[in-house]
Design an enzyme around this catalytic site. Structure first.
Site, PDB file in Angstrom:
ATOM      1  N   ASP A   1       0.848  -1.192   0.000  1.00 34.27           N
ATOM      2  CA  ASP A   1       0.000   0.000   0.000  1.00 34.27           C
ATOM      3  C   ASP A   1       0.889   1.248   0.000  1.00 34.27           C
ATOM      4  O   ASP A   1       2.105   1.153   0.142  1.00 34.27           O
ATOM      5  CB  ASP A   1      -0.872  -0.068   1.264  1.00 34.27           C
ATOM      6  CG  ASP A   1      -1.913   1.030   1.308  1.00 34.27           C
ATOM      7  OD1 ASP A   1      -2.286   1.552   0.245  1.00 34.27           O
ATOM      8  OD2 ASP A   1      -2.347   1.374   2.428  1.00 34.27           O
TER       9      ASP A   1
ATOM     10  N   GLU B   1       2.511   5.084  -3.955  1.00 35.30           N
ATOM     11  CA  GLU B   1       2.439   6.045  -5.083  1.00 35.30           C
ATOM     12  C   GLU B   1       3.790   6.722  -5.319  1.00 35.30           C
ATOM     13  O   GLU B   1       4.035   7.057  -6.474  1.00 35.30           O
ATOM     14  CB  GLU B   1       1.346   7.094  -4.814  1.00 35.30           C
ATOM     15  CG  GLU B   1      -0.063   6.527  -4.904  1.00 35.30           C
ATOM     16  CD  GLU B   1      -0.408   5.594  -3.741  1.00 35.30           C
ATOM     17  OE1 GLU B   1       0.095   5.838  -2.633  1.00 35.30           O
ATOM     18  OE2 GLU B   1      -1.141   4.627  -3.955  1.00 35.30           O
TER      19      GLU B   1
ATOM     20  N   ASP C   1      -9.044   4.033  -1.711  1.00 30.00           N
ATOM     21  CA  ASP C   1      -9.938   4.432  -0.614  1.00 30.00           C
ATOM     22  C   ASP C   1     -11.238   5.038  -1.122  1.00 30.00           C
ATOM     23  O   ASP C   1     -11.401   6.258  -1.176  1.00 30.00           O
ATOM     24  CB  ASP C   1      -9.208   5.423   0.300  1.00 30.00           C
ATOM     25  CG  ASP C   1      -8.018   4.758   0.980  1.00 30.00           C
ATOM     26  OD1 ASP C   1      -7.981   3.511   1.033  1.00 30.00           O
ATOM     27  OD2 ASP C   1      -7.127   5.482   1.452  1.00 30.00           O
TER      28      ASP C   1
HETATM   29  C1  GLC Z   1      -4.586   3.266   3.097  1.00 33.26           C
HETATM   30  C2  GLC Z   1      -5.152   2.116   2.285  1.00 33.26           C
HETATM   31  C3  GLC Z   1      -6.205   1.396   3.083  1.00 33.26           C
HETATM   32  C4  GLC Z   1      -5.599   0.932   4.393  1.00 33.26           C
HETATM   33  C5  GLC Z   1      -5.014   2.096   5.169  1.00 33.26           C
HETATM   34  C6  GLC Z   1      -4.275   1.661   6.425  1.00 33.26           C
HETATM   35  O1  GLC Z   1      -5.547   4.240   3.279  1.00 33.26           O
HETATM   36  O2  GLC Z   1      -5.643   2.543   1.051  1.00 33.26           O
HETATM   37  O3  GLC Z   1      -6.722   0.324   2.342  1.00 33.26           O
HETATM   38  O4  GLC Z   1      -6.552   0.269   5.155  1.00 33.26           O
HETATM   39  O5  GLC Z   1      -4.109   2.804   4.339  1.00 33.26           O
HETATM   40  O6  GLC Z   1      -3.220   0.826   6.149  1.00 33.26           O
END
Ligand code: GLC
Length: 822
Positions: A431, A434, A507
């Site tokens: 995650d 980017e 998200d």
């Molecule tokens: C980011 C991700 C989400 C995750 C969060 C905490 O917002 O997109 O899916 O739950 O981080 O790790």
């Protein structure tokens, strides 16, 4: 410094509001870029041409253009403003040249023509304008509006590069990967710069991923453009000027592939030959998955896992979001919440629940933390132009970030998963890649990257950072898991990312608008070469109504990646959280996913092996029907099953368009004629699903997780058609790479019916033999009274019609042909 700031504030506060408004308007009218004189240079007349194998070099005396024949249907164009091409390296396209049957160059009075068997690239001598035409019809598919041009930028020492094409009045545009809003891109302007876009909105841009590939569709013929440039790039589809389609980038090379059609499907398949397809995922990863930020401590994880089993709702995986770590340090565990991860993961595995864990790129600056120490000692973290480390705040606080564009760093990072793999972790979720940084958004442009030896700044590496992270994760897991298929998910990526992992749309929000948007996003990703995609079912932030959640589970049943996920400040979001009748409906649809597992898995194979997208929007099914250029709700999953999701609250029916041919309502078995719209029922427990007449759709018995039971029996649903239709069933070991050695089974079915008979022929390919020997046949929609059934010369005496008027019979061996007659 501070004093000055204070003073500055003071002055602003006292300024006349009207003055500020006027100042702002002035700024808007005079964007900063306009302050510098922009000197755009255009290619001029072609002066000479040199041929070198499949490459042709044209020059106007200063700039050079390379036209390269990649395959019979793909041609690449590159521009070197001052005659020197950049190194030919691409993260998206590992191997450029494909098989070419034949090609040649011809010269006419005003053009050079480079032609393959199917397509010709025309270069106009007078002004260097380039066009591509179809050899048979002569139709010009794509044509420059003005010659390629550029603008030198002394600040970073490169060029802004531009291509401007003709945009025809009837032309429409699709693809471009991770974009929200309508499916048809005509009239819109886009930017590619991977961005953490929490709670993004309709038409918000840019989002998380960069896929600079689009399909242009004239009335009935399609072509594609893949602008392989990793810098911040832009696309304009007739927005600035209705007669122009442009793409440009803030640096790098003007390099694009023209991909010939004529069908949109051909274009996408050919794009996949350049950038690769998704490897076969482990079969369990196609099952339902449950996630939340975060399930902890251990007792909560187990309670949720057991909740699925006690309620008999199938589920294959449970996720550990960032809170499983010690202070958000990647590759560590919070021992208070997870005292014995190995035991916990084993206990979860014992009930068939796989564990998937989150790993982010930000590494906490902490000399007592082994990952940070190793990265620091080995000099693996990104640095600024003047050699300071790139530092930024993410979940753990102050962090540094590995340079995933360095192959040695990727190798190291891949190895860091050893302990997680030893503990039994089955999948990894990357995650924030980017890369996302709190406050500033991402890295400053001056950060340096190795870029696999073709060094560059963050301007060049930003859009590939996430892709290289998940590549490192995938390759590392593949080694550590010894020939077991890794399962990886990434948020950010660039074209070609599909070779390393699946994606979710980031998200999103628990709203009906997001359900609608997610439906389009997944279809769009699918036709942009990234087929293994899903949304956070239920919406990440906000609270879904029970109805919204159920409608989302229904659509999610036909998302290639099916995972529910939610933010920690929301109410619980398991399939049973909303009580009855929602729990039962949610169960019914998740069970449907498991029943259809052999069909769904076969569609993944069709993508992996042949490059077909998994989800196919209506425009791809019937591109010659102009109204389909604007349809975006209905789609098919593979070729045989058509889905029409319910995207409005309170809806109990809706209109659905079915492509030409006959379609069976999956629920009622009613036959509907395609090529027109129908009004169909959709009470809460029904999402309209249709099966193409003539299909063979195999079903496995419902299981609580993939591999729960040995499969002894397969149900073959055969849908009658009075014409000929081919289907197939793909099976293999489900979790190894043996399929690369042809250890798989691909059964091909040909169904052909008339007024008195239905014949199903089968041929089998591959070296794998499934366990089961019992086949239950369920033949839907036979229009005549069945008197005789023959399987490979043997008459079947035991058959019956069930209450839905479906023909039922069994056989304890596979067949070459089945003949059903009056
Ligand atoms: C980011 C991700 C989400 C995750 C969060 C905490 O917002 O997109 O899916 O739950 O981080 O790790």
């Amino acid at each position: 410094m501070e004093e000055n700031n204070e003073q500055g504030k003071e002055i602003k506060n006292n300024a006349n509001i009207q003055e500020i408004v006027e100042e702002t308007i002035q700024h808007l009218n005079n964007p900063v870029t306009d302050l510098k004189p922009i000197v755009k240079k255009y290619l001029t007349a072609v002066q000479h041409v040199v041929a070198e194998g499949n490459k042709f070099y044209f020059s106007d005396g200063d700039a050079r253009v390379e036209v390269r024949v990649v395959s019979d249907e793909i041609i690449r164009v590159r521009l070197a403003p001052h005659g020197v091409f950049l190194d030919d390296f691409s993260y998206a396209v590992p191997v450029v040249d494909q098989k070419v049957t034949t090609f040649r160059i011809d010269e006419t009075e005003d053009h050079y023509h480079i032609s393959t068997n199917t397509v010709t690239c025309n270069v106009r001598k007078l002004d260097f304008q380039i066009s591509f035409s179809d050899n048979i019809s002569g139709q010009v598919m794509n044509e420059d509006h003005s010659p390629m041009h550029w603008e030198e930028n002394v600040d970073f020492g490169g060029y802004y590069v531009y291509a401007t094409k003709q945009c025809l009045p009837e032309e429409n545009f699709f693809g471009l990967g991770d974009k929200s809003g309508n499916m048809n891109l005509r009239g819109r302007h886009f930017q590619n710069w991977n961005t953490d876009a929490y709670s993004f909105g309709w038409e918000q841009d840019p989002l998380y991923r960069t896929i600079p590939f689009y399909v242009g569709l004239h009335d009935t013929t399609a072509y594609g453009i893949f602008f392989d440039n990793t810098f911040r790039s832009y696309f304009d589809f007739g927005r600035e000027d209705q007669t122009k389609t442009s793409f440009w980038a803030d640096g790098g090379e003007l390099q694009y592939y023209y991909i010939h059609g004529p069908h949109m499907m051909d274009v996408v398949k050919r794009y996949q030959t350049l950038t690769g397809t998704h490897p076969m995922p482990p079969q369990w990863a196609i099952g339902y998955q449950q996630c939340r930020w975060s399930y902890y401590p251990e007792s909560k994880v187990k309670e949720v896992a057991e909740g699925f089993r006690s309620r008999q709702i199938p589920c294959d995986a449970i996720y550990l979001d960032i809170d499983y770590m010690d202070g958000y340090r990647c590759f560590t565990w919070n021992k208070k919440h997870f005292p014995d991860p190995k035991r916990m993961i084993k206990e979860l595995n014992d009930i068939g629940m796989k564990t998937v864990v989150m790993i982010d790129p930000g590494i906490k600056v902490d000399d007592n933390y082994w990952v940070f120490k190793e990265g620091k000692d080995k000099n693996f973290f990104c640095r600024r132009s003047d050699d300071y480390f790139m530092e930024g705040h993410v979940w753990p606080g102050r962090c540094q970030f590995p340079d995933f564009t360095n192959p040695t760093v990727r190798e190291w990072w891949g190895g860091l998963y050893k302990e997680l793999v030893d503990l039994g972790v089955a999948g990894v979720w990357n995650d924030m890649n980017e890369p996302a940084v709190f406050g500033s958004g991402t890295f400053p442009n001056d950060v340096r990257h190795n870029y696999d030896g073709y060094r560059g700044s963050h301007r060049k590496a930003h859009n590939v950072y996430g892709m290289q992270m998940v590549r490192s994760t995938y390759d590392g897991l593949k080694k550590l898991m010894r020939n077991k298929r890794p399962f990886t998910i990434t948020r950010a990526g660039y074209s070609g990312m599909q070779r390393y992992g699946c994606v979710w749309t980031g998200d999103n929000v628990a709203s009906w608008e997001h359900l609608k948007m997610g439906n389009i996003q997944c279809q769009r990703m699918s036709v942009s070469g990234v087929p293994f995609c899903g949304t956070d079912i239920g919406g990440f932030s906000g609270e879904p109504t029970p109805e919204l959640f159920t409608r989302w589970i229904q659509l999610g049943t036909f998302s290639p990646f099916m995972r529910a996920h939610s933010a920690g400040d929301t109410a619980e979001r398991e399939p049973w959280s909303f009580g009855e009748p929602f729990t039962s409906i949610n169960r019914k649809f998740i069970e449907l996913r498991y029943k259809l597992m052999p069909y769904i898995y076969s569609v993944f194979w069709e993508h992996h092996r042949y490059g077909f997208p998994i989800l196919r929007p209506m425009v791809m099914l019937e591109q010659d029907n102009i109204s389909n250029h604007y349809r975006q709700d209905e789609f098919t999953f593979g070729d045989k099953i058509l889905i029409c999701p319910i995207l409005e609250p309170g809806a109990v029916s809706r209109m659905v368009y079915l492509p030409k041919g006959k379609w069976f309502n999956y629920w009622s078995h009613e036959v509907l004629t395609g090529g027109q719209e129908h009004h169909v029922d959709a009470p809460l427990d029904i999402m309209p699903i249709f099966v193409r007449a003539g299909s063979v759709v195999p079903e496995y018995p419902v299981m609580q997780f993939v591999g729960e039971k040995r499969i002894d029996e397969v149900r073959m649903n055969i849908y009658y058609a009075d014409y000929e239709v081919n289907s197939f069933l793909y099976e293999d070991h489900g979790d190894t790479f043996a399929y690369e050695q042809d250890i798989y089974s691909e059964k091909k079915f040909n169904v052909k019916g008339d007024a008195e008979s239905l014949t199903i022929r089968q041929s089998v390919e591959g070296l794998y033999t499934p366990n089961y020997e019992l086949y239950t046949y369920n033949v839907v929609g036979i229009p005549f009274e069945v008197k005789k059934i023959t399987i490979d010369d043997k008459d079947i005496v035991d058959f019956s019609m069930d209450e839905h008027n479906c023909l039922q019979f069994k056989s304890n061996k596979n067949f070459h042909y089945i003949r059903i007659t009056i």
